[in-house]
Design a protein around this motif. Sequence first.
Motif, PDB file in Angstrom:
ATOM      1  N   GLU A  33      44.829  50.692  42.514  1.00 33.87           N
ATOM      2  CA  GLU A  33      44.302  50.443  41.156  1.00 33.87           C
ATOM      3  C   GLU A  33      43.834  50.752  40.320  1.00 33.87           C
ATOM      4  O   GLU A  33      43.440  51.034  39.044  1.00 33.87           O
ATOM      5  CB  GLU A  33      46.043  51.741  40.744  1.00 33.87           C
ATOM      6  CG  GLU A  33      46.773  53.300  41.307  1.00 33.87           C
ATOM      7  CD  GLU A  33      47.956  53.332  40.955  1.00 33.87           C
ATOM      8  OE1 GLU A  33      47.854  52.545  39.152  1.00 33.87           O
ATOM      9  OE2 GLU A  33      48.225  54.199  41.190  1.00 33.87           O
ATOM     10  N   GLY A  34      43.295  49.227  40.793  1.00 31.78           N
ATOM     11  CA  GLY A  34      42.413  48.857  39.786  1.00 31.78           C
ATOM     12  C   GLY A  34      43.384  47.805  38.504  1.00 31.78           C
ATOM     13  O   GLY A  34      42.702  48.097  37.514  1.00 31.78           O
ATOM     14  N   ARG A  35      44.509  47.782  38.587  1.00 28.85           N
ATOM     15  CA  ARG A  35      45.350  47.095  37.394  1.00 28.85           C
ATOM     16  C   ARG A  35      45.555  45.625  37.730  1.00 28.85           C
ATOM     17  O   ARG A  35      45.401  45.068  38.379  1.00 28.85           O
ATOM     18  CB  ARG A  35      46.838  47.793  37.974  1.00 28.85           C
ATOM     19  CG  ARG A  35      46.884  49.228  37.730  1.00 28.85           C
ATOM     20  CD  ARG A  35      48.287  50.231  38.496  1.00 28.85           C
ATOM     21  NE  ARG A  35      48.956  50.077  37.008  1.00 28.85           N
ATOM     22  CZ  ARG A  35      49.473  51.652  36.229  1.00 28.85           C
ATOM     23  NH1 ARG A  35      49.216  52.363  36.536  1.00 28.85           N
ATOM     24  NH2 ARG A  35      50.845  51.088  35.354  1.00 28.85           N
ATOM     25  N   ASN A  36      46.040  45.367  36.478  1.00 28.72           N
ATOM     26  CA  ASN A  36      46.157  44.204  36.165  1.00 28.72           C
ATOM     27  C   ASN A  36      48.030  44.195  36.073  1.00 28.72           C
ATOM     28  O   ASN A  36      48.631  44.730  35.811  1.00 28.72           O
ATOM     29  CB  ASN A  36      46.046  43.390  34.275  1.00 28.72           C
ATOM     30  CG  ASN A  36      45.891  42.350  34.133  1.00 28.72           C
ATOM     31  OD1 ASN A  36      46.777  41.670  34.753  1.00 28.72           O
ATOM     32  ND2 ASN A  36      45.289  42.190  33.283  1.00 28.72           N
TER      33      ASN A  36
END
Length: 113
Positions: A33-36
């Motif tokens: 999801e490309g989350r941090n």
Amino acid sequence: MTQHWTPRAFIYLALSIVGLVWTFTLNAWTVVEGRNYFADLFGGGPAVSSIGVDLLVVAIAGVVLIFAEARRLRMKRAWLYVVLSAVTAFAFTFPLFLAMRERKIAAREAGEG
């Protein structure tokens, strides 16, 4: 040397596999999801779930160890550590159990118990 797989060894192995698969899945979800990851630790998301699963699996393994060691060393009221962890924290009760375990071992070695 032969390898001995006890029921407890299988429980620990199963928990290890559950911990690997479940946390890896949640961590992969974070990446996909490309989350941090670190920002999610404070804001929610799969990273927080991964840590929750991580701690849950460790706590279950710790409970198995508490009961096994308490039985082996003939320590009384081992169930109390588990109950206390529900109203305090496993981060408190597990080290407390380990401290009491060390006292019991030292007493046995000194011939007192």
